[in-house]
Design a protein around this motif. Structure first.
Motif, PDB file in Angstrom:
ATOM      1  N   GLU A   1       0.827  -1.195   0.000  1.00  0.00           N
ATOM      2  CA  GLU A   1       0.000   0.000   0.000  1.00  0.00           C
ATOM      3  C   GLU A   1       0.865   1.251   0.000  1.00  0.00           C
ATOM      4  OE1 GLU A   1      -3.229  -1.736  -0.767  1.00  0.00           O
ATOM      5  OE2 GLU A   1      -3.242   0.415  -0.406  1.00  0.00           O
ATOM      6  N   ASP A   2       1.974   1.187   0.748  1.00  0.00           N
ATOM      7  CA  ASP A   2       2.876   2.332   0.785  1.00  0.00           C
ATOM      8  C   ASP A   2       3.452   2.615  -0.581  1.00  0.00           C
ATOM      9  OD1 ASP A   2       4.190   1.589   4.065  1.00  0.00           O
ATOM     10  OD2 ASP A   2       2.397   2.626   3.395  1.00  0.00           O
ATOM     11  N   ASP A   3       3.805   1.540  -1.286  1.00  0.00           N
ATOM     12  CA  ASP A   3       4.346   1.734  -2.618  1.00  0.00           C
ATOM     13  C   ASP A   3       3.318   2.390  -3.517  1.00  0.00           C
ATOM     14  OD1 ASP A   3       6.973   0.794  -2.475  1.00  0.00           O
ATOM     15  OD2 ASP A   3       6.231  -1.254  -2.367  1.00  0.00           O
ATOM     16  N   ALA A   4       2.066   1.954  -3.361  1.00  0.00           N
ATOM     17  CA  ALA A   4       1.005   2.516  -4.194  1.00  0.00           C
ATOM     18  C   ALA A   4       0.851   4.006  -3.938  1.00  0.00           C
ATOM     19  CB  ALA A   4      -0.312   1.791  -3.903  1.00  0.00           C
ATOM     20  N   SER A   5       0.809   4.379  -2.642  1.00  0.00           N
ATOM     21  CA  SER A   5       0.581   5.789  -2.382  1.00  0.00           C
ATOM     22  C   SER A   5       1.812   6.621  -2.709  1.00  0.00           C
ATOM     23  CB  SER A   5       0.120   6.013  -0.942  1.00  0.00           C
ATOM     24  OG  SER A   5       0.911   5.273  -0.076  1.00  0.00           O
ATOM     25  N   ARG A   6       3.010   5.997  -2.525  1.00  0.00           N
ATOM     26  CA  ARG A   6       4.231   6.707  -2.925  1.00  0.00           C
ATOM     27  C   ARG A   6       4.187   7.032  -4.402  1.00  0.00           C
ATOM     28  NH1 ARG A   6       7.504   3.842   0.461  1.00  0.00           N
ATOM     29  NH2 ARG A   6       7.714   2.142  -0.994  1.00  0.00           N
ATOM     30  N   ALA A   7       3.845   6.011  -5.195  1.00  0.00           N
ATOM     31  CA  ALA A   7       3.791   6.211  -6.632  1.00  0.00           C
ATOM     32  C   ALA A   7       2.748   7.259  -6.974  1.00  0.00           C
ATOM     33  CB  ALA A   7       3.467   4.890  -7.324  1.00  0.00           C
TER      34      ALA A   7
ATOM     35  N   ASP B   1      -4.660   2.514 -23.529  1.00  0.00           N
ATOM     36  CA  ASP B   1      -5.881   1.715 -23.315  1.00  0.00           C
ATOM     37  C   ASP B   1      -6.304   1.720 -21.847  1.00  0.00           C
ATOM     38  OD1 ASP B   1      -5.827   1.093 -25.957  1.00  0.00           O
ATOM     39  OD2 ASP B   1      -5.197  -1.001 -25.706  1.00  0.00           O
ATOM     40  N   ILE B   2      -5.323   1.612 -20.957  1.00  0.00           N
ATOM     41  CA  ILE B   2      -5.621   1.374 -19.539  1.00  0.00           C
ATOM     42  C   ILE B   2      -5.459   2.640 -18.705  1.00  0.00           C
ATOM     43  CG2 ILE B   2      -5.041  -0.124 -17.551  1.00  0.00           C
ATOM     44  CD1 ILE B   2      -5.900  -1.869 -19.801  1.00  0.00           C
ATOM     45  N   GLY B   3      -4.677   3.582 -19.200  1.00  0.00           N
ATOM     46  CA  GLY B   3      -4.522   4.842 -18.471  1.00  0.00           C
ATOM     47  C   GLY B   3      -3.490   4.800 -17.366  1.00  0.00           C
ATOM     48  N   VAL B   4      -2.546   3.894 -17.475  1.00  0.00           N
ATOM     49  CA  VAL B   4      -1.491   3.805 -16.458  1.00  0.00           C
ATOM     50  C   VAL B   4      -0.146   3.672 -17.168  1.00  0.00           C
ATOM     51  CG1 VAL B   4      -0.518   2.353 -14.630  1.00  0.00           C
ATOM     52  CG2 VAL B   4      -2.967   2.710 -14.730  1.00  0.00           C
ATOM     53  N   ASN B   5       0.827   4.390 -16.691  1.00  0.00           N
ATOM     54  CA  ASN B   5       2.168   4.285 -17.269  1.00  0.00           C
ATOM     55  C   ASN B   5       2.877   3.074 -16.670  1.00  0.00           C
ATOM     56  OD1 ASN B   5       4.696   4.624 -18.287  1.00  0.00           O
ATOM     57  ND2 ASN B   5       5.092   6.613 -17.335  1.00  0.00           N
ATOM     58  N   VAL B   6       3.242   2.143 -17.522  1.00  0.00           N
ATOM     59  CA  VAL B   6       3.966   0.969 -17.014  1.00  0.00           C
ATOM     60  C   VAL B   6       5.443   1.026 -17.416  1.00  0.00           C
ATOM     61  CG1 VAL B   6       2.006  -0.580 -16.796  1.00  0.00           C
ATOM     62  CG2 VAL B   6       3.189  -0.438 -18.992  1.00  0.00           C
ATOM     63  N   TRP B   7       5.887   2.181 -17.853  1.00  0.00           N
ATOM     64  CA  TRP B   7       7.289   2.384 -18.229  1.00  0.00           C
ATOM     65  C   TRP B   7       7.771   1.277 -19.173  1.00  0.00           C
ATOM     66  CZ3 TRP B   7       5.968   3.312 -12.983  1.00  0.00           C
ATOM     67  CH2 TRP B   7       6.061   4.645 -12.604  1.00  0.00           C
ATOM     68  N   PHE B   8       6.995   0.994 -20.196  1.00  0.00           N
ATOM     69  CA  PHE B   8       7.418  -0.033 -21.160  1.00  0.00           C
ATOM     70  C   PHE B   8       8.521   0.549 -22.028  1.00  0.00           C
ATOM     71  CE2 PHE B   8       6.458  -2.557 -25.189  1.00  0.00           C
ATOM     72  CZ  PHE B   8       7.171  -3.657 -24.752  1.00  0.00           C
ATOM     73  N   ARG B   9       9.689  -0.063 -21.968  1.00  0.00           N
ATOM     74  CA  ARG B   9      10.847   0.447 -22.701  1.00  0.00           C
ATOM     75  C   ARG B   9      11.371  -0.629 -23.633  1.00  0.00           C
ATOM     76  NH1 ARG B   9      11.482   0.343 -17.579  1.00  0.00           N
ATOM     77  NH2 ARG B   9      13.585  -0.446 -17.304  1.00  0.00           N
TER      78      ARG B   9
ATOM     79  N   PRO C   1       2.266  -1.455 -11.671  1.00  0.00           N
ATOM     80  CA  PRO C   1       1.188  -0.660 -12.270  1.00  0.00           C
ATOM     81  C   PRO C   1       0.422  -1.426 -13.343  1.00  0.00           C
ATOM     82  CG  PRO C   1       3.348   0.247 -12.839  1.00  0.00           C
ATOM     83  CD  PRO C   1       3.577  -0.786 -11.794  1.00  0.00           C
ATOM     84  N   PHE C   2       1.089  -2.429 -13.921  1.00  0.00           N
ATOM     85  CA  PHE C   2       0.405  -3.273 -14.908  1.00  0.00           C
ATOM     86  C   PHE C   2      -0.806  -3.953 -14.240  1.00  0.00           C
ATOM     87  CE2 PHE C   2       0.282  -6.066 -18.555  1.00  0.00           C
ATOM     88  CZ  PHE C   2       0.959  -5.337 -19.521  1.00  0.00           C
ATOM     89  N   LEU C   3      -0.559  -4.507 -13.053  1.00  0.00           N
ATOM     90  CA  LEU C   3      -1.653  -5.175 -12.340  1.00  0.00           C
ATOM     91  C   LEU C   3      -2.707  -4.177 -11.881  1.00  0.00           C
ATOM     92  CD1 LEU C   3       0.651  -7.477 -11.938  1.00  0.00           C
ATOM     93  CD2 LEU C   3      -0.930  -8.246 -10.192  1.00  0.00           C
ATOM     94  N   TRP C   4      -2.234  -3.060 -11.321  1.00  0.00           N
ATOM     95  CA  TRP C   4      -3.195  -2.065 -10.843  1.00  0.00           C
ATOM     96  C   TRP C   4      -4.032  -1.550 -12.002  1.00  0.00           C
ATOM     97  CZ3 TRP C   4       1.409   0.759  -8.200  1.00  0.00           C
ATOM     98  CH2 TRP C   4       1.753   0.081  -7.035  1.00  0.00           C
ATOM     99  N   GLY C   5      -3.392  -1.380 -13.148  1.00  0.00           N
ATOM    100  CA  GLY C   5      -4.114  -0.880 -14.319  1.00  0.00           C
ATOM    101  C   GLY C   5      -5.236  -1.823 -14.720  1.00  0.00           C
ATOM    102  N   TYR C   6      -4.906  -3.099 -14.823  1.00  0.00           N
ATOM    103  CA  TYR C   6      -5.954  -4.075 -15.166  1.00  0.00           C
ATOM    104  C   TYR C   6      -7.049  -4.076 -14.100  1.00  0.00           C
ATOM    105  CZ  TYR C   6      -3.504  -6.546 -18.977  1.00  0.00           C
ATOM    106  OH  TYR C   6      -2.925  -6.891 -20.166  1.00  0.00           O
TER     107      TYR C   6
END
Ligand SMILES: Cc1cc2nc3c(=O)[nH]c(=O)nc-3n(C[C@H](O)[C@H](O)[C@H](O)COP(=O)(O)OP(=O)(O)OC[C@H]3O[C@@H](n4cnc5c(N)ncnc54)[C@H](O)[C@@H]3O)c2cc1C
Length: 419
Positions: free
Chosen positions: A12-18, A112-120, A187-192
């Protein structure tokens, strides 16, 4: 590959930090208390990337009444512990083609999902130390090129042009595909999850499934610590724990957990664009957005265990291999080390589709070390089929029945299951 430690108690901390950084929006609405619904059209057991990808696509294709049940927090299993590598360099045509589509879905994910997953897409560079390995890469490249993947064979100097820090001693060749890449798993999981809940899916965390029984009138009773759900169909997306769920209705799944360890270093100035992987040792490493070197190595005979503990053997093996390959990294400090279970199947390929005796009990497991990269396309294809659309050939090919003769040899084994 990401450069973050796996979430333990404080995800949860990671989520709110992000969220504070403004780069990730709020996590989805998860139901971690209160009763589960009395019935559902589909219950997906397992809130890893596979379960959530299927849930997301089912919801966007109009299926109502979908419930995800996760015993802990989202990404508690392998999905929150993996390297985020996404590649199209495979040894079988079906996996190459699946991954071409998955890469396209990863490219579109943020939109599509509205979340940046830093796909490089910095590519994957596979290094060979013997003529046999070169031959293996050449064979794979020919197949990949036929499928439209632009992998090319490089001599040692060509590999050094891509990663000048590599020590070429003993390197005899390499394969390189510039469009392979790395993403940030959480964020991939959170996005889905967020999009699925926005489309009506209910996600219950902290909800272990403790029982599963076939109902005489069809479907299953999914027993949880927060009530029982009468489900018309059940999808087993429990990753390495899938055999335990299946066993509740007498289905034997021949997968087993293999502890896979991984670690990340202190941050360094960016220098490493591709994921680098050495065939002989199974060493792989990449550099995260924050500059950490994140990587792992194969430990031969590594224990079949769910243990998430770390070993000194891994750290010593990885460090030796890494420094041999890139001596420049000799002084870096390893900051974090963690482990998660590969869901190892006998032929290196997943197990999908329902079982013969249980046509409403669907499997989505056995993804070994590549379930993250395959989740987008497998989730989409599963949802298309379950909502009445096309049944893709993976659901004919990757069945549990293929192991009936004990070998699973009806289809080519995927032997490029590294890095
Ligand atoms: C160290 C490491 C590195 C990896 N690197 C990569 C990589 O670079 N690229 C890649 O594509 N893949 C990689 N993988 C593999 C990848 O992480 C997995 O294949 C993928 O995450 C599997 O997703 P899943 O949803 O099937 O399983 P999981 O993420 O394990 O999810 C299964 C979920 O089911 C839940 N569950 C289990 N039993 C129950 C129950 N009875 N009731 C309710 N819930 C239950 C668990 O808590 C868990 O959250 C790596 C794996 C590891 C361990």
């Amino acid at each position: 590959m990401n450069g973050a430690a796996p979430p333990e108690e404080d995800d949860e901390d990671d989520a709110s930090r992000a969220d504070r950084s403004g780069e990730i929006k709020l996590p989805p609405t998860l139901e971690s208390s209160g009763p589960v619904p009395e019935k559902a059209e589909i219950v997906i057991v397992g809130g890893g990337v596979m379960g959530l990808a299927i849930a997301y696509y089912l919801s966007t294709m109009g299926l109502e009444d979908v419930v995800v049940v996760e015993r802990g927090y989202l990404a508690e299993g392998a999905s929150g512990r993996n390297g985020g590598g996404v590649r199209q360099q495979w040894a079988t045509e079906i996996n190459i083609r699946l991954m071409q589509q998955s890469v396209e879905l990863c490219q579109r994910f943020a939109v599509d999902i509205g979340v940046n997953v830093w796909f490089r897409q910095g590519g994957y560079l596979f290094l060979a130390r013997s003529a046999k390995e070169v031959a293996r890469l050449e064979k794979n490249i020919a197949l990949q090129n036929r499928c439209g993947v632009a992998t090319r064979m490089l001599d040692p100097q060509g590999a050094k042009q891509i990663v000048p820090e590599i020590d070429l001693t003993g390197i005899v060749g390499a394969s390189y595909n510039p469009t392979d890449g790395i993403l940030f798993p959480w964020p991939f999981l959170w996005g889905y999850a967020r999009q699925a809940t926005a489309h009506g899916v209910r996600i219950f965390t902290q909800t272990p499934v403790t029982g599963l029984t076939k109902r005489s009138q069809g479907g299953y009773d999914v027993v949880t610590e927060r009530g029982t759900i009468a489900a018309r169909r059940v999808i087993n997306a429990c990753g390495a724990w899938s055999p335990t769920l299946a066993k509740m209705i007498g289905v034997e799944i021949p997968t087993f957990p293999i502890r896979h360890e991984i670690c990340s270093s202190e941050p360094l100035k960016p220098f490493l664009k591709p994921m680098v992987s050495e065939l002989a040792s199974g060493l792989y490493c990449s550099q995260s957005m924050r500059g950490e070197i994140v990587g792992g190595v194969t430990i031969p005979g590594h224990a079949s265990t769910y243990a998430k503990t770390s070993t000194l053997e891994f750290l010593a093996t990885y460090s030796r291999r890494l420094v041999k390959l890139m001596p420049i990294l000799g002084d870096i400090k390893i900051l974090r080390q963690w482990a998660g279970p590969y869901d190892q199947s006998p032929d290196g390929n997943p197990i999908l589709a329902p079982t013969r005796e249980h046509p409403d009990f669907f499997l989505a497991c056995g993804f070994v070390g590549h379930g993250f990269m395959m989740a987008p396309i497998v989730g989409k294809l599963y949802a298309e089929w379950l909502t009445g659309g096309t049944k893709h050939e993976i659901f004919e090919r990757y069945t549990l029945d293929r192991f009936d003769d004990g070998s699973g040899s009806a289809h080519p084994k995927e032997d490029f299951n590294i890095g």
